[in-house]
Design a protein around this motif. Structure first.
Motif, PDB file in Angstrom:
ATOM      1  N   UNK A  14      63.865  62.985  14.945  1.00 51.76           N
ATOM      2  CA  UNK A  14      63.810  61.629  14.253  1.00 51.76           C
ATOM      3  C   UNK A  14      65.054  61.255  13.465  1.00 51.76           C
ATOM      4  N   UNK A  15      65.324  60.072  13.573  1.00 53.90           N
ATOM      5  CA  UNK A  15      66.487  59.466  12.810  1.00 53.90           C
ATOM      6  C   UNK A  15      67.815  59.453  13.874  1.00 53.90           C
ATOM      7  N   UNK A  16      67.558  59.989  14.985  1.00 54.37           N
ATOM      8  CA  UNK A  16      68.580  59.986  16.118  1.00 54.37           C
ATOM      9  C   UNK A  16      68.768  58.797  16.468  1.00 54.37           C
ATOM     10  N   UNK A  17      69.842  58.119  16.278  1.00 50.21           N
ATOM     11  CA  UNK A  17      70.190  56.735  16.782  1.00 50.21           C
ATOM     12  C   UNK A  17      70.346  56.354  18.417  1.00 50.21           C
ATOM     13  N   UNK A  18      71.362  57.053  18.824  1.00 47.01           N
ATOM     14  CA  UNK A  18      71.885  56.940  20.203  1.00 47.01           C
ATOM     15  C   UNK A  18      71.549  57.846  21.235  1.00 47.01           C
ATOM     16  N   UNK A  19      71.499  59.476  20.813  1.00 44.35           N
ATOM     17  CA  UNK A  19      71.314  60.167  21.684  1.00 44.35           C
ATOM     18  C   UNK A  19      70.074  60.723  21.896  1.00 44.35           C
ATOM     19  N   UNK A  20      69.475  60.781  23.248  1.00 46.91           N
ATOM     20  CA  UNK A  20      68.232  61.253  23.570  1.00 46.91           C
ATOM     21  C   UNK A  20      68.369  62.407  24.699  1.00 46.91           C
ATOM     22  N   UNK A  21      67.440  63.252  24.549  1.00 46.42           N
ATOM     23  CA  UNK A  21      67.040  64.164  25.633  1.00 46.42           C
ATOM     24  C   UNK A  21      66.292  63.481  26.897  1.00 46.42           C
ATOM     25  N   UNK A  22      66.734  63.616  28.381  1.00 45.37           N
ATOM     26  CA  UNK A  22      65.987  63.261  29.199  1.00 45.37           C
ATOM     27  C   UNK A  22      65.398  64.491  29.849  1.00 45.37           C
ATOM     28  N   UNK A  23      63.959  64.466  29.934  1.00 49.96           N
ATOM     29  CA  UNK A  23      63.169  65.607  30.213  1.00 49.96           C
ATOM     30  C   UNK A  23      62.987  65.222  31.745  1.00 49.96           C
ATOM     31  N   UNK A  24      63.637  66.031  32.633  1.00 46.91           N
ATOM     32  CA  UNK A  24      63.480  65.902  34.161  1.00 46.91           C
ATOM     33  C   UNK A  24      62.878  66.945  34.614  1.00 46.91           C
ATOM     34  N   UNK A  25      61.841  66.811  35.626  1.00 44.74           N
ATOM     35  CA  UNK A  25      61.318  67.771  36.132  1.00 44.74           C
ATOM     36  C   UNK A  25      61.670  68.209  37.290  1.00 44.74           C
ATOM     37  N   UNK A  26      61.996  69.560  37.561  1.00 41.35           N
ATOM     38  CA  UNK A  26      62.599  69.879  38.804  1.00 41.35           C
ATOM     39  C   UNK A  26      62.041  69.615  39.861  1.00 41.35           C
ATOM     40  N   UNK A  27      62.955  69.277  41.059  1.00 43.40           N
ATOM     41  CA  UNK A  27      62.182  68.628  42.167  1.00 43.40           C
ATOM     42  C   UNK A  27      62.562  69.699  43.453  1.00 43.40           C
ATOM     43  N   UNK A  28      63.222  70.672  43.198  1.00 38.33           N
ATOM     44  CA  UNK A  28      63.481  71.448  44.393  1.00 38.33           C
ATOM     45  C   UNK A  28      63.818  72.828  43.706  1.00 38.33           C
ATOM     46  N   UNK A  29      63.909  73.985  44.633  1.00 38.26           N
ATOM     47  CA  UNK A  29      64.149  75.341  44.289  1.00 38.26           C
ATOM     48  C   UNK A  29      65.514  75.338  43.400  1.00 38.26           C
ATOM     49  N   UNK A  30      66.523  74.750  43.895  1.00 35.36           N
ATOM     50  CA  UNK A  30      67.788  74.853  42.838  1.00 35.36           C
ATOM     51  C   UNK A  30      67.664  74.559  41.470  1.00 35.36           C
ATOM     52  N   UNK A  31      67.031  73.470  41.379  1.00 35.60           N
ATOM     53  CA  UNK A  31      66.604  72.831  40.076  1.00 35.60           C
ATOM     54  C   UNK A  31      65.837  73.692  39.368  1.00 35.60           C
ATOM     55  N   UNK A  32      64.859  74.326  39.908  1.00 35.67           N
ATOM     56  CA  UNK A  32      63.979  75.133  39.267  1.00 35.67           C
ATOM     57  C   UNK A  32      64.738  76.292  38.832  1.00 35.67           C
ATOM     58  N   UNK A  33      65.292  76.881  39.397  1.00 40.36           N
ATOM     59  CA  UNK A  33      66.223  78.163  39.139  1.00 40.36           C
ATOM     60  C   UNK A  33      67.222  77.764  37.820  1.00 40.36           C
ATOM     61  N   UNK A  34      67.319  76.563  37.571  1.00 43.23           N
ATOM     62  CA  UNK A  34      68.327  76.154  36.255  1.00 43.23           C
ATOM     63  C   UNK A  34      67.443  76.186  35.111  1.00 43.23           C
ATOM     64  N   UNK A  35      66.183  75.903  35.117  1.00 41.45           N
ATOM     65  CA  UNK A  35      65.367  75.897  34.059  1.00 41.45           C
ATOM     66  C   UNK A  35      65.755  76.801  32.760  1.00 41.45           C
ATOM     67  N   UNK A  36      65.856  76.544  31.778  1.00 38.76           N
ATOM     68  CA  UNK A  36      66.147  77.520  30.961  1.00 38.76           C
ATOM     69  C   UNK A  36      67.614  78.065  30.692  1.00 38.76           C
ATOM     70  N   UNK A  37      68.310  77.911  31.736  1.00 37.80           N
ATOM     71  CA  UNK A  37      69.581  78.429  31.867  1.00 37.80           C
ATOM     72  C   UNK A  37      70.753  77.392  32.010  1.00 37.80           C
ATOM     73  N   UNK A  38      70.684  76.407  31.590  1.00 38.53           N
ATOM     74  CA  UNK A  38      71.556  75.235  32.133  1.00 38.53           C
ATOM     75  C   UNK A  38      72.999  75.314  31.710  1.00 38.53           C
ATOM     76  N   UNK A  39      73.179  76.251  30.708  1.00 37.26           N
ATOM     77  CA  UNK A  39      74.684  76.709  30.102  1.00 37.26           C
ATOM     78  C   UNK A  39      74.882  78.049  30.419  1.00 37.26           C
ATOM     79  N   UNK A  40      74.363  78.661  31.125  1.00 35.29           N
ATOM     80  CA  UNK A  40      74.546  80.345  31.520  1.00 35.29           C
ATOM     81  C   UNK A  40      74.557  81.051  30.337  1.00 35.29           C
ATOM     82  N   UNK A  41      73.403  80.820  29.517  1.00 37.93           N
ATOM     83  CA  UNK A  41      72.943  81.727  28.385  1.00 37.93           C
ATOM     84  C   UNK A  41      73.752  81.472  27.224  1.00 37.93           C
ATOM     85  N   UNK A  42      74.671  80.456  26.963  1.00 42.07           N
ATOM     86  CA  UNK A  42      75.262  80.266  25.727  1.00 42.07           C
ATOM     87  C   UNK A  42      74.471  79.038  25.288  1.00 42.07           C
TER      88      UNK A  42
END
Length: 130
Positions: free
Chosen positions: A48-76
Motif C-alpha cells: 500500500x502506498x507504492x506508486x511506481x513499483x509492483x511485483x509481477x507474479x509469474x507462474x513457472x512455465x517449465x522445469x527450469x523456472x520451477x527450480x528457481x521458485x524461492x531462490x531467485x537470488x541465490x539465498x540472499x
C-alpha cells in the motif's frame, strides 16, 4: 530524463496461492489480475502506498523456472519492504504467519528483520531512521 523501475518478477507455483499470500500475509494490494489465455495471467501486486513499483507474479512455465521458485537470488535477501512503522507491520505479519528468520534488530540505518515469503525468498522488513 526520468526512468522508473516498474516491475520485478517473482516466479510462483500458483497465481491464486501467490495472490493470497502477498495480499493477506504481507498486506499488499492486488493491482491487476488479467487473464491472458492459455492459463497465463498478468498479476501485479504492490505494498500500500507504492506508486511506481509492483511485483509481477509469474507462474513457472517449465522445469527450469520451477527450480528457481524461492531462490531467485541465490539465498540472499533480494527484496526490501520499507515501512513507516516497523513494529506495526512486524506484529501484523507475525499474526498472519509470516516466518521471520531473526528478531528485529536496530542498525545504524534503522530497524530491520529478515523474513521469508511463501516461496522461501528472503526479504528485509525495514524502517529507515529519519
Amino acid at each position: 530524463m526520468r526512468q522508473t523501475l516498474s516491475l520485478i518478477t517473482v516466479v510462483v507455483d500458483d497465481y491464486d496461492r501467490a495472490i493470497a499470500h502477498y495480499t493477506n500475509a504481507l498486506g499488499f494490494e492486488l493491482r491487476e489480475d488479467t487473464d491472458q489465455g492459455g492459463g497465463k495471467r498478468w498479476v501485479r501486486v504492490a505494498p500500500p502506498g507504492s506508486r511506481e513499483t509492483c511485483l509481477l507474479l509469474a507462474m513457472a512455465g517449465n522445469d527450469a523456472q520451477r527450480a528457481r521458485i524461492g531462490d531467485q537470488t541465490g539465498g540472499r535477501v533480494g527484496f526490501f519492504l520499507q515501512t513507516d512503522d516497523f513494529h506495526r507491520d512486524h506484529a501484523r505479519m507475525l499474526a498472519q504467519g509470516v516466518e521471520f528468520l531473526e528478531a528485529p534488530r536496530e542498525e545504524s540505518y534503522g530497524t530491520v528483520a529478515v523474513f521469508r515469503d511463501l516461496y522461501g525468498n528472503r526479504w528485509d522488513l525495514l524502517q529507515l531512521e529519519s
